[in-house]
Design a protein around this motif. Sequence first.
Motif, PDB file in Angstrom:
ATOM      1  N   GLU A  23      30.872 -13.809 103.833  1.00  0.00           N
ATOM      2  CA  GLU A  23      31.678 -12.616 103.589  1.00  0.00           C
ATOM      3  C   GLU A  23      31.912 -11.784 104.847  1.00  0.00           C
ATOM      4  O   GLU A  23      32.952 -11.135 104.964  1.00  0.00           O
ATOM      5  N   MET A  24      30.979 -11.816 105.785  1.00  0.00           N
ATOM      6  CA  MET A  24      31.141 -11.009 106.997  1.00  0.00           C
ATOM      7  C   MET A  24      31.858 -11.750 108.127  1.00  0.00           C
ATOM      8  O   MET A  24      32.577 -11.133 108.909  1.00  0.00           O
ATOM      9  N   PHE A  25      31.633 -13.063 108.233  1.00  0.00           N
ATOM     10  CA  PHE A  25      32.104 -13.786 109.412  1.00  0.00           C
ATOM     11  C   PHE A  25      33.048 -14.949 109.111  1.00  0.00           C
ATOM     12  O   PHE A  25      33.699 -15.449 110.026  1.00  0.00           O
ATOM     13  N   ALA A  26      33.106 -15.401 107.871  1.00  0.00           N
ATOM     14  CA  ALA A  26      33.937 -16.564 107.559  1.00  0.00           C
ATOM     15  C   ALA A  26      34.785 -16.324 106.307  1.00  0.00           C
ATOM     16  O   ALA A  26      35.072 -17.252 105.554  1.00  0.00           O
ATOM     17  N   TRP A  27      35.159 -15.088 106.070  1.00  0.00           N
ATOM     18  CA  TRP A  27      35.896 -14.737 104.860  1.00  0.00           C
ATOM     19  C   TRP A  27      37.243 -15.460 104.778  1.00  0.00           C
ATOM     20  O   TRP A  27      37.639 -15.934 103.713  1.00  0.00           O
ATOM     21  N   GLU A  28      37.934 -15.567 105.899  1.00  0.00           N
ATOM     22  CA  GLU A  28      39.268 -16.171 105.880  1.00  0.00           C
ATOM     23  C   GLU A  28      39.231 -17.693 105.976  1.00  0.00           C
ATOM     24  O   GLU A  28      40.272 -18.339 105.860  1.00  0.00           O
ATOM     25  N   THR A  29      38.065 -18.275 106.153  1.00  0.00           N
ATOM     26  CA  THR A  29      37.942 -19.738 106.204  1.00  0.00           C
ATOM     27  C   THR A  29      37.110 -20.229 105.015  1.00  0.00           C
ATOM     28  O   THR A  29      37.653 -20.670 104.017  1.00  0.00           O
ATOM     29  N   LYS A  30      35.804 -20.113 105.112  1.00  0.00           N
ATOM     30  CA  LYS A  30      34.930 -20.573 104.036  1.00  0.00           C
ATOM     31  C   LYS A  30      35.103 -19.742 102.768  1.00  0.00           C
ATOM     32  O   LYS A  30      35.080 -20.284 101.661  1.00  0.00           O
ATOM     33  N   GLY A  31      35.276 -18.438 102.916  1.00  0.00           N
ATOM     34  CA  GLY A  31      35.499 -17.575 101.758  1.00  0.00           C
ATOM     35  C   GLY A  31      36.726 -18.006 100.972  1.00  0.00           C
ATOM     36  O   GLY A  31      36.728 -18.007  99.742  1.00  0.00           O
ATOM     37  N   LYS A  32      37.760 -18.412 101.693  1.00  0.00           N
ATOM     38  CA  LYS A  32      38.992 -18.868 101.055  1.00  0.00           C
ATOM     39  C   LYS A  32      38.741 -20.131 100.226  1.00  0.00           C
ATOM     40  O   LYS A  32      39.301 -20.302  99.156  1.00  0.00           O
ATOM     41  N   GLU A  33      37.865 -21.005 100.717  1.00  0.00           N
ATOM     42  CA  GLU A  33      37.511 -22.223  99.967  1.00  0.00           C
ATOM     43  C   GLU A  33      36.695 -21.884  98.722  1.00  0.00           C
ATOM     44  O   GLU A  33      36.957 -22.399  97.640  1.00  0.00           O
ATOM     45  N   VAL A  34      35.701 -21.021  98.883  1.00  0.00           N
ATOM     46  CA  VAL A  34      34.780 -20.705  97.791  1.00  0.00           C
ATOM     47  C   VAL A  34      35.468 -19.912  96.682  1.00  0.00           C
ATOM     48  O   VAL A  34      35.223 -20.147  95.499  1.00  0.00           O
ATOM     49  N   PHE A  35      36.318 -18.972  97.064  1.00  0.00           N
ATOM     50  CA  PHE A  35      36.934 -18.073  96.088  1.00  0.00           C
ATOM     51  C   PHE A  35      38.406 -18.380  95.826  1.00  0.00           C
ATOM     52  O   PHE A  35      39.146 -17.512  95.369  1.00  0.00           O
ATOM     53  N   LYS A  36      38.828 -19.612  96.065  1.00  0.00           N
ATOM     54  CA  LYS A  36      40.251 -19.953  95.912  1.00  0.00           C
ATOM     55  C   LYS A  36      40.770 -19.728  94.494  1.00  0.00           C
ATOM     56  O   LYS A  36      41.918 -19.367  94.305  1.00  0.00           O
ATOM     57  N   ALA A  37      39.921 -19.899  93.486  1.00  0.00           N
ATOM     58  CA  ALA A  37      40.365 -19.699  92.103  1.00  0.00           C
ATOM     59  C   ALA A  37      40.396 -18.220  91.725  1.00  0.00           C
ATOM     60  O   ALA A  37      41.114 -17.828  90.799  1.00  0.00           O
ATOM     61  N   ALA A  38      39.633 -17.404  92.424  1.00  0.00           N
ATOM     62  CA  ALA A  38      39.510 -15.991  92.053  1.00  0.00           C
ATOM     63  C   ALA A  38      40.465 -15.079  92.815  1.00  0.00           C
ATOM     64  O   ALA A  38      40.746 -13.968  92.364  1.00  0.00           O
ATOM     65  N   LEU A  39      40.965 -15.533  93.956  1.00  0.00           N
ATOM     66  CA  LEU A  39      41.756 -14.654  94.810  1.00  0.00           C
ATOM     67  C   LEU A  39      42.910 -15.439  95.445  1.00  0.00           C
ATOM     68  O   LEU A  39      42.676 -16.510  96.014  1.00  0.00           O
ATOM     69  N   PRO A  40      44.126 -14.946  95.369  1.00  0.00           N
ATOM     70  CA  PRO A  40      45.246 -15.636  96.017  1.00  0.00           C
ATOM     71  C   PRO A  40      45.041 -15.694  97.542  1.00  0.00           C
ATOM     72  O   PRO A  40      44.476 -14.771  98.139  1.00  0.00           O
ATOM     73  N   ALA A  41      45.501 -16.765  98.142  1.00  0.00           N
ATOM     74  CA  ALA A  41      45.285 -16.999  99.579  1.00  0.00           C
ATOM     75  C   ALA A  41      45.756 -15.836 100.448  1.00  0.00           C
ATOM     76  O   ALA A  41      45.115 -15.509 101.457  1.00  0.00           O
ATOM     77  N   GLU A  42      46.835 -15.176 100.063  1.00  0.00           N
ATOM     78  CA  GLU A  42      47.364 -14.086 100.896  1.00  0.00           C
ATOM     79  C   GLU A  42      46.497 -12.826 100.849  1.00  0.00           C
ATOM     80  O   GLU A  42      46.707 -11.899 101.630  1.00  0.00           O
ATOM     81  N   MET A  43      45.518 -12.783  99.975  1.00  0.00           N
ATOM     82  CA  MET A  43      44.668 -11.591  99.844  1.00  0.00           C
ATOM     83  C   MET A  43      43.429 -11.616 100.748  1.00  0.00           C
ATOM     84  O   MET A  43      42.738 -10.614 100.875  1.00  0.00           O
ATOM     85  N   PHE A  44      43.141 -12.739 101.379  1.00  0.00           N
ATOM     86  CA  PHE A  44      41.916 -12.816 102.176  1.00  0.00           C
ATOM     87  C   PHE A  44      41.977 -11.962 103.439  1.00  0.00           C
ATOM     88  O   PHE A  44      41.012 -11.284 103.767  1.00  0.00           O
ATOM     89  N   LYS A  45      43.100 -11.977 104.125  1.00  0.00           N
ATOM     90  CA  LYS A  45      43.209 -11.150 105.340  1.00  0.00           C
ATOM     91  C   LYS A  45      43.099  -9.655 105.009  1.00  0.00           C
ATOM     92  O   LYS A  45      42.287  -8.960 105.625  1.00  0.00           O
ATOM     93  N   PRO A  46      43.843  -9.133 104.032  1.00  0.00           N
ATOM     94  CA  PRO A  46      43.744  -7.699 103.751  1.00  0.00           C
ATOM     95  C   PRO A  46      42.402  -7.267 103.140  1.00  0.00           C
ATOM     96  O   PRO A  46      42.066  -6.083 103.180  1.00  0.00           O
TER      97      PRO A  46
END
Length: 121
Positions: A23-46
């Motif tokens: 969550e602190m250092f890999a949100w836009e990479t690993k976080g995107k993989e882990v939470f792909k069903a819960a959050l649209p891809a465009e929401m990771f950066k904001p």
Amino acid sequence: MEIIAKVLIAIVALEHIYILWMEMFAWETKGKEVFKAALPAEMFKPTKGLAANQGLYNGFLAAGLIWSFFIKDQQWQDNIALFFLGCVTVAGIYGAVSATKKIFFVQALPAILAIIAVLLK
């Protein structure tokens, strides 16, 4: 049972160190993989700042569990471990209700098993 309790506490602590990292250092990479069903891809950066804040809190949970290993008085060691395991359990149940049921099994259930092991030792 004491060894089982310590192993379970260590597993929960390591899991929260991993969550901190993700969550602190890999949100836009690993976080995107882990939470792909819960959050649209465009929401990771904001949401990067929000995720980092959550990661920090997960780090505090891990720190408390790790701290319990260094407490010499057995009763206090158990009390501190139980407090932080209880916090993890509540967070996991809340996450299961508010986000995805998977969080219960990944976060709350290991903490509940560790609580049981601590109480039975």
